[in-house]
Motif scaffolding. Structure first.
Motif, PDB file in Angstrom:
ATOM      1  N   LEU A 149       0.964  -1.166   0.069  1.00 48.53           N
ATOM      2  CA  LEU A 149       0.117  -0.012  -0.012  1.00 48.53           C
ATOM      3  C   LEU A 149       0.763   1.149  -0.142  1.00 48.53           C
ATOM      4  O   LEU A 149       0.512   2.197  -0.697  1.00 48.53           O
ATOM      5  CB  LEU A 149      -0.772  -0.141   1.291  1.00 48.53           C
ATOM      6  CG  LEU A 149      -1.956   0.989   1.272  1.00 48.53           C
ATOM      7  CD1 LEU A 149      -2.808   1.375   0.162  1.00 48.53           C
ATOM      8  CD2 LEU A 149      -2.721   1.213   2.648  1.00 48.53           C
ATOM      9  N   TRP A 150       1.990   1.184   0.940  1.00 52.86           N
ATOM     10  CA  TRP A 150       2.887   2.437   0.974  1.00 52.86           C
ATOM     11  C   TRP A 150       3.626   2.463  -0.457  1.00 52.86           C
ATOM     12  O   TRP A 150       3.654   3.807  -0.923  1.00 52.86           O
ATOM     13  CB  TRP A 150       3.881   2.247   2.039  1.00 52.86           C
ATOM     14  CG  TRP A 150       4.964   3.151   1.947  1.00 52.86           C
ATOM     15  CD1 TRP A 150       6.182   3.077   1.927  1.00 52.86           C
ATOM     16  CD2 TRP A 150       4.811   4.559   2.201  1.00 52.86           C
ATOM     17  NE1 TRP A 150       6.972   4.227   1.951  1.00 52.86           N
ATOM     18  CE2 TRP A 150       5.951   5.286   2.382  1.00 52.86           C
ATOM     19  CE3 TRP A 150       3.633   5.400   2.526  1.00 52.86           C
ATOM     20  CZ2 TRP A 150       6.070   6.610   2.618  1.00 52.86           C
ATOM     21  CZ3 TRP A 150       3.727   6.765   2.675  1.00 52.86           C
ATOM     22  CH2 TRP A 150       4.950   7.572   2.718  1.00 52.86           C
TER      23      TRP A 150
ATOM     24  N   SER B 187       2.254   1.642  -3.349  1.00 55.91           N
ATOM     25  CA  SER B 187       1.458   2.381  -4.476  1.00 55.91           C
ATOM     26  C   SER B 187       1.168   3.902  -4.100  1.00 55.91           C
ATOM     27  O   SER B 187       1.069   4.502  -5.088  1.00 55.91           O
ATOM     28  CB  SER B 187       0.160   1.384  -4.029  1.00 55.91           C
ATOM     29  OG  SER B 187       0.225   0.195  -4.544  1.00 55.91           O
ATOM     30  N   PHE B 188       1.095   4.232  -2.744  1.00 60.67           N
ATOM     31  CA  PHE B 188       0.847   5.634  -2.586  1.00 60.67           C
ATOM     32  C   PHE B 188       2.185   6.417  -3.164  1.00 60.67           C
ATOM     33  O   PHE B 188       1.628   7.381  -3.699  1.00 60.67           O
ATOM     34  CB  PHE B 188       0.755   5.487  -1.167  1.00 60.67           C
ATOM     35  CG  PHE B 188       0.344   7.160  -0.573  1.00 60.67           C
ATOM     36  CD1 PHE B 188      -0.859   7.758  -0.803  1.00 60.67           C
ATOM     37  CD2 PHE B 188       1.443   7.853   0.100  1.00 60.67           C
ATOM     38  CE1 PHE B 188      -0.874   9.090  -0.659  1.00 60.67           C
ATOM     39  CE2 PHE B 188       1.306   9.054   0.474  1.00 60.67           C
ATOM     40  CZ  PHE B 188       0.176   9.755   0.262  1.00 60.67           C
ATOM     41  N   LYS B 189       3.192   6.163  -2.868  1.00 63.79           N
ATOM     42  CA  LYS B 189       4.374   6.612  -3.231  1.00 63.79           C
ATOM     43  C   LYS B 189       4.609   6.914  -4.978  1.00 63.79           C
ATOM     44  O   LYS B 189       4.890   7.905  -5.499  1.00 63.79           O
ATOM     45  CB  LYS B 189       5.773   6.154  -2.761  1.00 63.79           C
ATOM     46  CG  LYS B 189       5.743   6.198  -1.403  1.00 63.79           C
ATOM     47  CD  LYS B 189       7.414   5.847  -1.051  1.00 63.79           C
ATOM     48  CE  LYS B 189       7.814   4.336  -1.307  1.00 63.79           C
ATOM     49  NZ  LYS B 189       9.110   4.024  -0.844  1.00 63.79           N
TER      50      LYS B 189
ATOM     51  N   TYR C 285       2.046   6.670  -6.638  1.00 63.96           N
ATOM     52  CA  TYR C 285       0.934   7.501  -7.280  1.00 63.96           C
ATOM     53  C   TYR C 285       1.203   9.085  -7.100  1.00 63.96           C
ATOM     54  O   TYR C 285       1.028   9.766  -8.031  1.00 63.96           O
ATOM     55  CB  TYR C 285      -0.518   7.242  -6.242  1.00 63.96           C
ATOM     56  CG  TYR C 285      -1.531   8.156  -6.808  1.00 63.96           C
ATOM     57  CD1 TYR C 285      -2.416   7.785  -7.877  1.00 63.96           C
ATOM     58  CD2 TYR C 285      -1.909   9.368  -5.964  1.00 63.96           C
ATOM     59  CE1 TYR C 285      -3.662   8.659  -8.078  1.00 63.96           C
ATOM     60  CE2 TYR C 285      -2.904  10.018  -6.050  1.00 63.96           C
ATOM     61  CZ  TYR C 285      -3.782   9.792  -7.239  1.00 63.96           C
ATOM     62  OH  TYR C 285      -5.044  10.526  -7.624  1.00 63.96           O
TER      63      TYR C 285
END
Length: 64
Positions: free
Chosen positions: A32-33, A35-37, A39
């Motif tokens: 999840l981390w 993916s966030f970075k 994005y």
């Protein structure tokens, strides 16, 4: 790490083409981390790429 890109060129006319760039994780599922970075980084990458393409366009048009 583990990022890959894909470039798709599509002919629009004799003097124009479309370029689609995709950044994705190769050989693993991102956390999840991650993916966030990714994005958030995509906005920076898009800005840099648009500037580069604008500069290339100016150079090519001056050579005509």
């Amino acid at each position: 790490e583990h990022l890959a890109t894909e470039q798709i060129y599509e002919i629009i006319s004799e003097s124009k083409c479309s370029l689609t760039l995709t950044v994705f994780f190769k050989d693993n599922e991102p956390t999840l981390w991650e993916s966030f970075k990714t994005y958030l980084a995509a906005y920076r990458i898009k800005s840099i790429f648009k500037g580069n393409m604008s500069n290339i366009k100016s150079i090519v048009e001056k050579q005509k």
